[in-house]
Design a protein around this motif. Sequence first.
Motif, short mmCIF file in Angstrom:
data_model
loop_
_atom_site.label_atom_id
_atom_site.label_comp_id
_atom_site.label_asym_id
_atom_site.label_seq_id
_atom_site.Cartn_x
_atom_site.Cartn_y
_atom_site.Cartn_z
N SER A 13 0.85 -1.19 0.00
CA SER A 13 0.00 0.00 0.00
C SER A 13 0.89 1.24 0.00
N ASP A 14 0.70 2.11 -0.98
CA ASP A 14 1.55 3.29 -1.11
C ASP A 14 1.44 4.19 0.11
N SER A 15 0.23 4.42 0.59
CA SER A 15 0.05 5.31 1.74
C SER A 15 0.68 4.71 3.00
N ASP A 16 0.48 3.41 3.21
CA ASP A 16 1.07 2.74 4.37
C ASP A 16 2.59 2.76 4.31
N THR A 71 4.60 4.74 2.56
CA THR A 71 5.15 6.09 2.69
C THR A 71 5.18 6.52 4.16
N LYS A 72 4.09 6.29 4.86
CA LYS A 72 4.01 6.62 6.28
C LYS A 72 5.05 5.84 7.07
N PHE A 73 5.23 4.58 6.72
CA PHE A 73 6.19 3.70 7.38
C PHE A 73 7.61 4.24 7.22
N ARG A 74 7.99 4.56 5.99
CA ARG A 74 9.34 5.06 5.74
C ARG A 74 9.59 6.37 6.49
N ARG A 75 8.63 7.26 6.44
CA ARG A 75 8.80 8.56 7.08
C ARG A 75 8.93 8.43 8.59
N SER A 76 8.21 7.49 9.16
CA SER A 76 8.31 7.29 10.61
C SER A 76 9.69 6.77 11.00
N ARG A 93 2.79 -6.22 9.81
CA ARG A 93 2.02 -5.53 10.85
C ARG A 93 1.82 -4.06 10.52
N GLU A 94 2.78 -3.49 9.80
CA GLU A 94 2.78 -2.06 9.54
C GLU A 94 2.18 -1.66 8.19
N ILE A 95 2.28 -2.57 7.21
CA ILE A 95 1.96 -2.18 5.84
C ILE A 95 1.01 -3.19 5.19
N GLY A 96 -0.07 -2.71 4.61
CA GLY A 96 -0.99 -3.56 3.88
C GLY A 96 -0.54 -3.72 2.43
N THR A 97 -1.26 -4.52 1.67
CA THR A 97 -0.96 -4.71 0.26
C THR A 97 -2.21 -4.46 -0.58
N THR A 139 8.34 1.76 -6.23
CA THR A 139 9.01 1.21 -5.05
C THR A 139 8.11 0.22 -4.32
N THR A 140 6.82 0.47 -4.35
CA THR A 140 5.87 -0.41 -3.65
C THR A 140 5.85 -1.80 -4.27
N PHE A 141 6.01 -1.88 -5.59
CA PHE A 141 6.03 -3.18 -6.26
C PHE A 141 7.29 -3.94 -5.89
N TRP A 142 8.45 -3.29 -6.02
CA TRP A 142 9.71 -3.98 -5.75
C TRP A 142 9.86 -4.33 -4.28
N ALA A 143 9.33 -3.50 -3.40
CA ALA A 143 9.39 -3.83 -1.97
C ALA A 143 8.62 -5.11 -1.69
N ASN A 144 7.48 -5.30 -2.37
CA ASN A 144 6.73 -6.53 -2.18
C ASN A 144 7.45 -7.73 -2.79
#
Length: 214
Positions: free
Chosen positions: A10-13, A15-20, A49-53, A97-102
Amino acid sequence: MTDRTYRELSDSDYTKFRRSLLTKKGSPRQVEFLEAAKSSVDFVAYLDREIGTVGQSEVDLSEVPMTENEFGNPPSDTETRLYELWQSIGCRIASRTTFWANVTRRHILEGRIDASYLATSPSVPSGAARIEMALRSSGATREKAIDDCLRTVLRRLGGIPEARGKRTVYVDCPFGRAWWRAWLVQEVAQGDVDIARQLRAVTAINLRGSGIPI
């Protein structure tokens, strides 16, 4: 199959995760993340736990486990093999980045690579050793050591667009970089073996600034 069917974080999840994680050098949050990265099982659980898909279709994974060196700097035959698995995704998806991270997450989940590989540095014997060194560091260098190690993990996971924009996927993320190098060789060589060999030598040096249209 449309672009939207491929599974990615999830892009929003994300992004929030990286920034935190990037908010404060050496923070307990950063330490917690690196502690998780010591174990593949813990690392995937931490991400989940932190990021959805989003999306449904998963791409194929490397059929065999990869060594730490092979993952960090794939030889041309490995890059070609990976590209053949993923060539149908297209440039639009390959720029995410969201695709490659998965994709990286799934390689860890299925035991094709270890989570500690993400922390690999040329100056340290292994990613696992670098994580331990960062966590055990003290004094004035501790905060920087932890932050630097964490940033390497994030870059190799899928890239850090906050630092380098979209080019991060073909500069920092090994799987994304491998795809773009193989794509570039295929596009330019058009089946010419000699040209392809020369291009692989050039792109292996540095893809940054190559003008890839993403």
